[in-house]
Design an enzyme around this catalytic site. Structure first.
Site, PDB file in Angstrom:
ATOM      1  N   SER A 105       0.828  -1.195   0.000  1.00 19.05           N
ATOM      2  CA  SER A 105       0.000   0.000   0.000  1.00 19.05           C
ATOM      3  C   SER A 105       0.874   1.260   0.000  1.00 19.05           C
ATOM      4  O   SER A 105       1.621   1.481  -0.951  1.00 19.05           O
ATOM      5  CB  SER A 105      -0.963  -0.060   1.191  1.00 19.05           C
ATOM      6  OG  SER A 105      -1.986   0.903   1.065  1.00 19.05           O
ATOM      7  N   ASN A 135      -0.468  -4.433  -3.437  1.00 16.06           N
ATOM      8  CA  ASN A 135      -1.627  -3.551  -3.289  1.00 16.06           C
ATOM      9  C   ASN A 135      -1.224  -2.094  -3.465  1.00 16.06           C
ATOM     10  O   ASN A 135      -1.572  -1.227  -2.663  1.00 16.06           O
ATOM     11  CB  ASN A 135      -2.314  -3.766  -1.938  1.00 16.06           C
ATOM     12  CG  ASN A 135      -2.808  -5.180  -1.755  1.00 16.06           C
ATOM     13  OD1 ASN A 135      -2.122  -6.008  -1.154  1.00 16.06           O
ATOM     14  ND2 ASN A 135      -3.986  -5.486  -2.273  1.00 16.06           N
ATOM     15  N   HIS A 190      -7.463  -5.921   0.089  1.00 21.60           N
ATOM     16  CA  HIS A 190      -6.333  -4.999   0.187  1.00 21.60           C
ATOM     17  C   HIS A 190      -5.163  -5.492   1.036  1.00 21.60           C
ATOM     18  O   HIS A 190      -4.027  -5.104   0.780  1.00 21.60           O
ATOM     19  CB  HIS A 190      -6.809  -3.646   0.727  1.00 21.60           C
ATOM     20  CG  HIS A 190      -5.786  -2.559   0.633  1.00 21.60           C
ATOM     21  ND1 HIS A 190      -5.318  -2.091  -0.580  1.00 21.60           N
ATOM     22  CD2 HIS A 190      -5.117  -1.872   1.579  1.00 21.60           C
ATOM     23  CE1 HIS A 190      -4.415  -1.148  -0.367  1.00 21.60           C
ATOM     24  NE2 HIS A 190      -4.271  -0.997   0.926  1.00 21.60           N
TER      25      HIS A 190
END
Length: 273
Positions: free
Chosen positions: A96, A120, A241
């Site tokens: 992320s 992600n 996610h």
């Protein structure tokens, strides 16, 4: 695993967890998380690699950045950390927000990166998605923290997913709010900072996401993999996610193959699970 601190430039300190021996594999977590968020990878991959999971600035026990810091400041920190390790070029993976940092290091300091893995990650969000992220960043700066919304987006109702969700909830509820807000603002506005640099990434690049991740979409993963000179996209079915926690076996297999050189081939996309 061993907890360590590492002095960086300008009297800053980075905290990290380390386990195993061999080629270094540096892991950078997402915004609101901490180094222990990589625990399934630390435990498994440390049988072959020197796994180093670092607390992002302003998270866990790592020093924070000033409010208003942007993505390049986080990339500079990661560069400083890798240099301070004095371990030569490393295998670098981020999740992320950590994936934006990892990609930024690969673009700006390719001499420090042997291979890069993006889990992600985000790439050229739509204006609508970016505006939603910026609104949440403004809420965090004002002292408001909404834990339930990301949990709904990141996890489905399956029992295994909810076990992971409980861990993430505990980290989000204990994160330093100032550090969280600063990192989230950098994340919200950072998806295009190094986007044009992906075509300069010459090292093997693994780009992995969940098929059901609404923010880090499979198409984003494929675009990043296509842009890199030596990229490969992997999409894990039925996942969202936080794939390193909800699909650790699949993620560990992909990371192990990547770190052992299997991602050095040029196939553009693939899927597991």
């Amino acid at each position: 695993m061993t907890s360590r601190t590492l002095p960086l430039s300008n009297k800053r300190v980075a905290h990290y967890l380390e386990q195993g021996a061999g080629e270094p594999l540096v892991l950078i977590h997402g915004v609101g998380m901490q180094a222990t968020a990589w625990h399934p990878q630390i435990e498994d991959l440390s049988s072959e690699f020197r796994v180093i999971s670092v607390d992002m600035r302003g998270h866990g026990q790592s020093d924070g950045l000033k409010a208003g810091a942007a993505l390049p400041q986080f990339v500079e920190w990661a560069t400083d950390f890798i240099e301070a390790l004095n371990a030569g070029p490393v295998n670098l993976a981020g999740h992320s927000m950590g994936s934006l940092i990892a990609a930024g290091v690969a673009v700006t300091r390719p001499d420090l990166v042997k291979r890069v893995a993006v889990l992600n990650g985000v790439y050229r969000r739509t204006e609508q998605a970016r505006e939603a992220m910026l609104r949440r960043a403004a809420e965090l700066r004002s002292g408001m923290i909404d834990v339930e919304t990301p949990l709904r987006h990141w996890f489905n109702a399956d029992e295994a997913q909810q076990v992971a969700a409980q861990k993430v909830e505990s980290w989000l509820k204990t994160v330093n709010l100032a550090g969280y807000a600063t990192a989230y603002a950098a994340f919200a506005s950072g998806d295009e900072v190094y986007a044009d640099g992906w075509n300069t990434i010459a090292c093997p690049a693994l780009v992995l996401t969940g098929a059901d991740d609404p923010n880090s979409t499979p198409e984003m993963a494929r675009q990043m993999a296509r842009a890199a000179r030596n990229g490969r996209a992997v999409v894990i079915k039925n996942e969202r996610h936080v794939v390193n926690l909800t699909a650790p076996n699949e993620v560990n297999r992909a990371l192990r193959a990547f770190a052992n050189g299997a991602a050095s081939r040029k196939p553009r996309s693939g899927s597991v699970k």
